[in-house]
Design a protein around this motif. Structure first.
Motif, PDB file in Angstrom:
ATOM      1  N   CYS A   1      -0.690 -27.090  76.121  1.00  0.00           N
ATOM      2  CA  CYS A   1       1.000 -28.201  76.021  1.00  0.00           C
ATOM      3  C   CYS A   1      -0.671 -29.831  75.291  1.00  0.00           C
ATOM      4  O   CYS A   1      -1.623 -29.773  75.523  1.00  0.00           O
TER       5      CYS A   1
ATOM      6  N   ASN B   1      -0.746 -33.208  75.953  1.00  0.00           N
ATOM      7  CA  ASN B   1      -1.033 -33.829  76.870  1.00  0.00           C
ATOM      8  C   ASN B   1      -0.487 -35.309  75.801  1.00  0.00           C
ATOM      9  O   ASN B   1      -0.065 -36.079  76.530  1.00  0.00           O
TER      10      ASN B   1
ATOM     11  N   CYS C   1       9.119 -38.637  76.882  1.00  0.00           N
ATOM     12  CA  CYS C   1       8.000 -38.539  77.441  1.00  0.00           C
ATOM     13  C   CYS C   1       7.187 -38.934  76.418  1.00  0.00           C
ATOM     14  O   CYS C   1       5.919 -39.010  76.619  1.00  0.00           O
TER      15      CYS C   1
ATOM     16  N   TRP D   1       9.553 -29.321  74.401  1.00  0.00           N
ATOM     17  CA  TRP D   1      10.076 -31.011  74.214  1.00  0.00           C
ATOM     18  C   TRP D   1       8.823 -31.489  74.047  1.00  0.00           C
ATOM     19  O   TRP D   1       7.107 -31.027  73.680  1.00  0.00           O
TER      20      TRP D   1
ATOM     21  N   TRP E   1       5.768 -34.111  74.047  1.00  0.00           N
ATOM     22  CA  TRP E   1       5.254 -35.103  75.381  1.00  0.00           C
ATOM     23  C   TRP E   1       4.381 -36.311  74.061  1.00  0.00           C
ATOM     24  O   TRP E   1       4.052 -37.167  75.249  1.00  0.00           O
TER      25      TRP E   1
ATOM     26  N   GLN F   1       5.334 -29.144  73.860  1.00  0.00           N
ATOM     27  CA  GLN F   1       4.422 -28.639  75.363  1.00  0.00           C
ATOM     28  C   GLN F   1       4.459 -26.706  75.274  1.00  0.00           C
ATOM     29  O   GLN F   1       3.323 -26.796  75.890  1.00  0.00           O
TER      30      GLN F   1
END
Length: 1182
Positions: free
Chosen positions: A14, A16, A225, A264, A266, A282
């Protein structure tokens, strides 16, 4: 707005967090327990960075580009250099959730679940601060003063650089709405710092630094997010659980989707100073997009409307440069503008605006109608009462209420549509299709009119102002111009991408393409100049050009087409082009060409434009002559050529039209005398003289003055010749001219003399004045040049100029500090008032400066001046009073001079006896009001000192007693006090040797006499020596009534013969003085003298009885024993008889002061003149 995918990659873990290097060249990703470094240009993975032992949650780059930091679940923060080397590591007690660099101080904030730390390169340790909740996100303000922390419990804490909490913001959802992402707006234009907050209450909100919320929360319908601003703060990127990145305005209005993802989102970031966006998901996908913001705009004549910040519309007046902003608060999709109407298409509606007034410069719009309906269209057009929607092949006409009124179906795709005007509700539309068809549609008519069809697709088109010509740009970049009526192709030009007709000129259009602007007038060749962008309008001399996102009005001089018309002598058409906008030089060229072409009307208009009054006067005069019936065009053209400087062509035309005199006059005015001689008549002397004079004027103006002088003299213009010689200082030439001139020519002679005087040649000026016989000017010349001897000589011959000579002479003497001579000159000139004023001023100055000897002299001169004026019967009494007053003052100051010298100078030049006598004389003579400058203290002090020294102790005591009643200066105080004490030790009597004797009655007088300087017995006034101030052995006598001064002198001169006496020495008075030197013998002692008998006097009388002598007594007197003061009238002479013939007395024949002969001779030897009146010994008497 549309997003274009530039590159995409996929990591194993992922994504981040993402951070761009400030220069935008590198991208740092937090993926798994590693950092991935990408090249942003092509998506190449440059290097993975290992340093963390657990998942990396966050990454941030310093603003200066030197360091970046990463935070991990392993509770550590690593500082990396821009060369991708780890240089520092520090830890927290919990996993690191976010990191952020201060944009100013480069201080690093690192936040964990339970605290946050602040580290800077200057510090060795990290300062940590506890947190009440888990910190999820953080962001620094633009100025680096405050740090915002977003927490899991829904609180935003704003801290200062030291970690102290300043503001606390509580979100309504509390712990149900964790603050997942925050970011400060980086814009420098905003007045306040604005914080964008995205929480998992599925809302986005905005706050000021003070904690005050801006506007209301905006619902998102997904869990956000990440949130980030564009570099200038105009847009916001937002990604989250909706698996896409959305673009919002800075106010939170959603504009569209940047890119849809499979999981998603992020993290998302904007590349610094660009429109590139990177998205991290993600599933490890990294997507790099370019955002392209399309231009949404509309143009009608001089009004241009365009979209700004995606949600605003700005209407710009291209002429006045005024702008107005309309805030729609939604995405603006289409804009159309027409006259006073403005249509704006939003996602769910269309807004129709109108102007408040019909004023062409009015920029105030108001909403007229709203069509609440979603429309899909490619093009939008607005008319007075309708809007036209274009969707591929279909055109729909809707009213402002949204009702569809008509629909047109085309054969091919619609490529271009434009409103070409018309009555409200019946406007015409120009439509171009992909198949090459060009149609005209009226909004109130269902049937389209096919104007023409060409083989190639239409890209752009425009119709001329008169609707007679059509210009088309096709897909091959060719501009084709058709005649609408005949469908004939008039001409075509290559390299065109847009075209526009001039709205003010039927035959002029412009087209752009290939970086050039092309202007074509009629069928003339194209004029080309460089220009970037697309031509969208042409109004007069202004071409409206769209370049990238902005439109500008380019001022294009219409010079080229104007000259094309001028070449064909089409002056009126050239004037119409010039009116669109050309330079002043072009206007002047048009005016000149029209003037030479004898099109006076056009020339007049053009000269009015350039404000050339000279040519306008010429045209006006020609028009007047034409009204009077003149028709000779050659003569008119000759005038034009002469005004233009084409003199030879003008002369030929003058000669051809039979006006040679005009050619002569022209060449003469131009100083072209060689050409002028060709047009001289048959030796006319007047014309020849005029030509020579003008030639001389020209020579003078071109700095050839000598040639000009010779020409002026030959032409008889003597005054002008003299002026040039005088201005250049040529004395020799002035003298020659003056000697050659006749004495009757007064004006040039006077001018000659004036210049000679200025040029410091007074001798030649005098010669000229004598030639003229102008004696007054000659006198003035001598006076101005201060040649006084010549002036006096002239004054002797001509007494009428006496005042003109002596008054300036006296003034000159006074200016040169020769005041005494000036006074005499004033007196001589008969200016008694000025003479007296000079003397009074001299006297006042002498007294003020303690020059009492000079003061005495000036008072004596004043007295003599008054005596001179007293000869006037009207002023006799007053002037005689002044005479006696000034005589007394002169005597006082003459005596006081010795006292002043004695008290002020360290060494005395006078004997004690003299100072003693002077002090007594002054005390007896001083009036009640002591004259200015005379000090009684000094007189008494001198008297006291000398009395004590000579043995007059009683008098000294009296003087010291008198001093006690006066104000004593400090410098005399001690001496007077000492003298007052010491005199008490002396006897209380005076020395008998000092007692004065009256020579009339032989009475001894006291040293201090209450009656003054007269005998206390006989009241006979004492006669004092003017040097030693001894009482002289003289007795004044008066003549009996009936005896004149002349008779008395003759009787005295007839002295009776006496017996011969032995050893008698006689000396007769010479011209300088009268001296009595008598030696007494034994025989003479026994002689009886009739005068001596007259001196008998008995004591006791209180009145003065003068000695009056008869003729018998006069005859008995010896001329050697008598002194006579021969006063000028109106005074009587005064007679004195010496009673001691052995003591010689001298009287000054000028001031009539008496002296002991020895003293007088010594003083004259010392000073060279009389010590009283300063008469030199060689001067004759008065």
């Amino acid at each position: 707005m549309r997003a274009v995918l530039t590159w995409r990659d996929k990591a194993e873990h992922c994504i981040n967090d993402i951070a761009f290097k400030p220069d935008g060249t590198q991208l740092i990703l937090a993926a798994g327990n590693r950092l991935l470094v990408y090249d942003t240009s092509d998506g190449t993975l440059l290097q993975p960075l290992k340093g963390h032992k657990d998942t990396v949650y966050c990454v941030a780059y310093a603003k200066d580009g030197k360091r970046f930091a990463s935070g991990s679940a392993d509770k550590s923060v690593i500082i990396w250099t821009s060369k991708l080397e780890g240089i520092l590591k520090y830890t927290h007690n919990d996993a690191i959730q976010c990191v952020s660099y201060n944009p100013i101080t480069h201080q690093l904030a690192s936040c964990s679940s339970s605290d946050f730390g602040l580290w800077s390169p200057e510090q060795k340790s990290v300062s940590k601060h506890k947190s009440s909740s888990k910190i999820i996100c953080c962001s620094w303000t633009n100025d680096g003063q405050y740090l915002a922390l977003g927490m899991f419990n829904g609180i935003i804490s704003i801290r200062n650089k030291n970690g102290e909490e300043k503001v606390k913001i509580e979100r309504p959802g509390g712990s149900l709405s964790p603050i997942w992402s925050i970011c400060w707006n980086p814009s420098r234009e905003e007045r306040n710092d604005i914080l964008a907050v995205a929480d998992w209450g599925q809302k986005i909100s905005f706050y000021q630094l003070s904690g005050k919320q801006i506007g209301k929360d905006r619902a998102l319908n997904f869990d956000p997010c990440c949130i980030s601003y564009f570099t200038k703060g105009e847009y916001i990127l937002l990604g989250g659980s909706d698996k896409q990145v959305s673009l919002f305005t800075k106010d939170g209005v959603r504009l569209g989707t940047v890119g849809e993802q499979n999981s998603w989102v992020w993290t998302c970031q904007v590349k610094p100073d660009s429109n590139y966006v990177v998205v991290g998901c993600q599933d490890g996908t990294i997507s790099f997009y370019q955002l392209i913001f399309s231009t949404v705009h509309g143009l009608y004549k001089d009004r241009y409307a365009y979209r700004d910040s995606m949600t605003d519309v700005i209407v710009q007046h291209l002429i006045t440069e005024q702008k107005v902003r309309i805030k729609c608060k939604e995405l603006v999709k289409k804009i159309a503008i027409y006259r006073n109407r403005l249509a704006i298409q939003l996602p769910e509606k269309i807004l129709i605006y109108e102007l408040y007034s019909e004023d062409s410069s009015d920029m105030h719009y108001r909403v007229k109608e709203k069509i609440i309906k979603k429309f899909e269209c490619n093009l939008l057009v607005v008319c007075a009462n309708h809007i036209i929607l274009c969707q591929e092949k279909r055109l729909q006409c809707l009213s402002f209420s949204g009702v569809k009124e008509r629909e047109w179906q085309m054969e091919s795709l619609i490529r271009y549509i434009k409103v070409i005007g018309g009555p409200p509700g019946r406007e015409g539309l120009l439509v171009g299709l992909k198949n090459g068809q060009i149609l005209k549609i009226f909004v109130d008519n269902l049937f389209a009119i096919i104007l023409l069809k060409q083989a190639t697709a239409v890209r752009c088109l425009d119709m001329s102002a008169s609707r007679k010509k059509l210009a088309v740009v096709d897909e091959n970049d060719t501009c084709l111009v058709y005649d609408i009526d005949t469908k004939e192709l008039l001409f075509q030009e290559p390299n065109a991408n847009s075209v526009a007709w001039n709205t003010q000129c039927e035959d002029m259009l412009c087209f752009s393409g290939g970086g050039y602007l092309n202007i074509k007038a009629s069928t003339f060749p194209v004029h080309r100049q460089k220009l970037q962008g697309f031509v969208v309008g042409y109004n007069g001399s202004k071409i409206f050009c769209l370049h990238v996102f902005s439109i500008s009005a380019v001022e294009v001089p219409q010079s080229a087409p104007m000259y094309q018309y001028l070449d064909r002598k089409l002056f009126k058409e050239a004037y119409q082009i010039a009116c669109l906008g050309v330079t002043d030089t072009d206007w002047r060229e048009l005016a000149m060409e029209a003037l030479e072409g004898l099109d006076f009307e056009t020339a007049k208009k053009a000269f009015i434009r350039v404000q050339d009054l000279r040519y306008l006067e010429l045209i006006s005069s020609i028009e007047e002559r034409k009204k009077r019936g003149e028709t000779n065009n050659d003569l008119f053209l000759a005038d034009v050529f002469s005004y233009q400087g084409k003199f030879h062509e003008a002369a030929k035309l003058y000669k051809r039209s039979g006006h040679e005199n005009l050619a002569l006059e022209m060449y003469t005015d131009l100083c072209m005398f060689e050409y002028a001689k060709d047009f001289l008549g048959s030796g006319d002397p007047k014309e020849t003289k005029m030509l020579i004079t003008k030639q001389a004027d020209w020579a003078r103006n071109i700095k050839e003055p000598k040639a000009a002088v010779e020409m002026y003299i030959s032409a008889g213009e003597h005054v002008k010749a003299i002026e040039i010689c005088g201005d250049h200082g040529w004395v020799d030439m002035l003298i020659d001219i003056a000697r050659k001139l006749d004495k009757a020519e007064r004006e040039p002679l006077l001018l000659c003399a004036t210049y000679l005087k200025k040029l410091d040649s007074p001798g030649y000026a005098a010669e000229t004045y004598l030639k003229m016989g102008d004696l007054k000017s000659l006198v003035q010349l001598h006076v101005e040049t201060q040649r006084w001897d010549e002036a006096f000589a002239l004054g002797e011959k001509h007494p009428e100029f006496k005042d003109d000579i002596y008054v300036p002479y006296a003034q000159w003497l006074a200016e040169n500090d020769r005041f005494e001579e000036a006074q005499k000159a004033f007196h001589k000139a008969g200016r008694q008032r000025e003479a007296v004023q000079v003397l009074e001023q001299l006297t006042n100055n002498a007294v003020a400066e303690s020059r009492f000897n000079d003061a005495a002299y000036y008072y004596w001169m004043l007295s003599m001046q008054c005596l001179d004026i007293a000869q006037d019967p009207a002023q006799k009494d007053m002037m005689l009073g002044k005479f006696h007053h000034f005589q007394r003052l002169a005597e006082l100051y003459h005596g006081y001079h010795a006292i002043h010298r004695h008290t002020e100078d360290p060494f005395s030049v006078h004997r004690p006896e003299t100072l003693f006598n002077i002090s007594r004389f002054l005390l007896h003579s001083l009036p009640k009001d002591t004259p200015l400058g005379i000090s009684k203290v000094k007189i008494l002090f001198t008297l006291a000192k000398q009395s004590k020294a000579l043995g007059a102790y009683r008098l000294a005591r009296h003087a010291y007693d008198k001093l006690r009643g006066l104000y004593i200066p400090a410098r005399f105080q001690k001496s007077i006090e000492l003298g007052t004490l010491t005199i008490r030790a002396k006897p209380f009597h005076d020395s008998e040797e000092l007692v004065p004797l009256c020579y009339r009655c032989s009475t001894n007088n006291p040293l201090l006499n209450n009656l003054g300087n007269v005998c206390i017995n006989c009241r006979q006034p004492f006669i004092f020596s003017a040097s030693s101030y001894d009482v002289l052995h003289l007795v004044e006598f008066y003549l009996e009534e009936g005896i004149t001064d002349e008779e008395a002198i003759s009787l005295i001169d007839l002295e009776v013969p006496r017996p011969k006496q032995d050893n008698r020495q006689q000396e007769i008075a010479n011209s300088s003085s009268q001296i009595l030197r008598l030696v007494e013998t034994k025989d003479s002692m026994g002689d009886e003298d009739p005068f001596t008998a007259k001196l008998s006097f008995e004591q006791g009388g209180s009145e003065f009885v003068p000695v009056v002598v008869s003729r018998l007594v006069l005859r008995s007197m010896s001329r050697r024993d008598v002194l006579v003061k021969r006063w000028p009238p109106p005074l009587r002479w005064q007679y004195f008889r010496s009673l001691l013939p052995d003591a010689s007395i001298t009287m000054c024949p000028s001031c009539f002061q008496m002296f002991h002969s020895e003293d007088y001779e010594l003083l004259v030897l010392q000073h060279g003149c009389c010590p009283y009146c300063r008469r030199c010994k060689d001067d004759p008497g008065p």
